[in-house]
Design a protein around this motif. Structure first.
Motif, mmCIF file in Angstrom:
data_model
loop_
_atom_site.group_PDB
_atom_site.id
_atom_site.type_symbol
_atom_site.label_atom_id
_atom_site.label_comp_id
_atom_site.label_asym_id
_atom_site.label_seq_id
_atom_site.Cartn_x
_atom_site.Cartn_y
_atom_site.Cartn_z
ATOM 1 N N ASP A 76 -28.917 -84.207 14.570
ATOM 2 C CA ASP A 76 -29.478 -83.318 13.547
ATOM 3 C C ASP A 76 -30.793 -83.848 12.985
ATOM 4 O O ASP A 76 -31.627 -83.078 12.521
ATOM 5 C CB ASP A 76 -28.485 -83.096 12.400
ATOM 6 C CG ASP A 76 -27.434 -82.056 12.721
ATOM 7 O OD1 ASP A 76 -27.617 -81.297 13.699
ATOM 8 O OD2 ASP A 76 -26.423 -82.014 11.995
ATOM 9 N N SER A 79 -33.477 -82.223 15.037
ATOM 10 C CA SER A 79 -33.064 -80.856 15.367
ATOM 11 C C SER A 79 -34.218 -79.995 15.877
ATOM 12 O O SER A 79 -33.987 -79.029 16.602
ATOM 13 C CB SER A 79 -32.401 -80.181 14.169
ATOM 14 O OG SER A 79 -33.299 -80.102 13.079
ATOM 15 N N HIS A 80 -35.450 -80.344 15.548
ATOM 16 C CA HIS A 80 -36.612 -79.567 16.008
ATOM 17 C C HIS A 80 -36.838 -79.707 17.516
ATOM 18 O O HIS A 80 -37.563 -78.899 18.097
ATOM 19 C CB HIS A 80 -37.866 -79.961 15.232
ATOM 20 C CG HIS A 80 -38.249 -81.395 15.374
ATOM 21 N ND1 HIS A 80 -37.524 -82.412 14.786
ATOM 22 C CD2 HIS A 80 -39.270 -81.981 16.035
ATOM 23 C CE1 HIS A 80 -38.088 -83.565 15.094
ATOM 24 N NE2 HIS A 80 -39.148 -83.334 15.850
ATOM 25 N N VAL A 81 -36.214 -80.707 18.160
ATOM 26 C CA VAL A 81 -36.337 -80.866 19.615
ATOM 27 C C VAL A 81 -34.971 -80.926 20.305
ATOM 28 O O VAL A 81 -34.878 -81.203 21.493
ATOM 29 C CB VAL A 81 -37.181 -82.116 19.997
ATOM 30 C CG1 VAL A 81 -38.631 -81.920 19.595
ATOM 31 C CG2 VAL A 81 -36.593 -83.383 19.412
ATOM 32 N N THR A 82 -33.918 -80.649 19.553
ATOM 33 C CA THR A 82 -32.570 -80.684 20.121
ATOM 34 C C THR A 82 -32.294 -79.416 20.920
ATOM 35 O O THR A 82 -32.725 -78.325 20.546
ATOM 36 C CB THR A 82 -31.511 -80.828 19.005
ATOM 37 O OG1 THR A 82 -31.778 -82.025 18.291
ATOM 38 C CG2 THR A 82 -30.111 -80.902 19.555
ATOM 39 N N ARG A 83 -31.584 -79.592 22.037
ATOM 40 C CA ARG A 83 -31.161 -78.481 22.890
ATOM 41 C C ARG A 83 -29.647 -78.563 23.082
ATOM 42 O O ARG A 83 -29.016 -79.537 22.693
ATOM 43 C CB ARG A 83 -31.842 -78.562 24.253
ATOM 44 C CG ARG A 83 -33.346 -78.495 24.208
ATOM 45 C CD ARG A 83 -33.902 -78.594 25.596
ATOM 46 N NE ARG A 83 -35.366 -78.635 25.587
ATOM 47 C CZ ARG A 83 -36.087 -78.985 26.627
ATOM 48 N NH1 ARG A 83 -35.503 -79.330 27.776
ATOM 49 N NH2 ARG A 83 -37.398 -79.005 26.548
ATOM 50 N N ASP A 109 -41.630 -86.137 18.951
ATOM 51 C CA ASP A 109 -42.227 -85.395 17.822
ATOM 52 C C ASP A 109 -41.843 -83.951 17.802
ATOM 53 O O ASP A 109 -41.233 -83.388 18.597
ATOM 54 C CB ASP A 109 -43.735 -85.518 17.834
ATOM 55 C CG ASP A 109 -44.374 -85.128 19.155
ATOM 56 O OD1 ASP A 109 -43.658 -84.765 20.101
ATOM 57 O OD2 ASP A 109 -45.605 -85.195 19.251
#
Length: 109
Positions: A76, A79-83, A109
């Motif tokens: 988390d 989370s901006h790059v989590t898949r 990033d």
């Protein structure tokens, strides 16, 4: 068999094939010892920092399995790059079932 082959695709697209990944070590430990770009492991494998975030190749998702609750909480933080196929490489233990594993290093990033 005491080692397996794993492939890590760095953020720049370069593939690093490790043909002697020792059984029982974490993927993060193996990647760091081979200088794979983007695998930092700042927390030393304690599932606390997400600096070893990878995307598991779809063909390997079942073999690797899903993250547990603690790993999900750590993911988390990025989370901006989590898949859906995100995992922390410190939580993936090298086993005979993972011979041929392929993952992509997630961007930081």
């Amino acid at each position: 068999m005491s080692t397996v082959t794993v492939t890590l695709v760095q953020v720049d697209g370069q593939e690093v094939v490790i043909d002697d990944a020792p059984l029982g070590e974490s993927l993060m430990e193996v990647a760091r010892s081979r200088g794979v770009d983007g695998i930092l492991g700042d927390c030393g494998g304690g599932c606390a920092c997400a600096t070893c975030h990878v995307y598991v190749d779809p063909a390997w998702e079942d073999a690797v399995g899903k993250p547990d609750e603690i790993e999900e909480m750590t993911l988390d933080m990025v989370s901006h790059v989590t898949r859906d196929n995100s995992r922390l490489s410190c939580q993936i233990r090298i086993s005979p079932d993972l011979d041929g594993l392929r993952v992509t290093v997630a961007p930081s990033d």
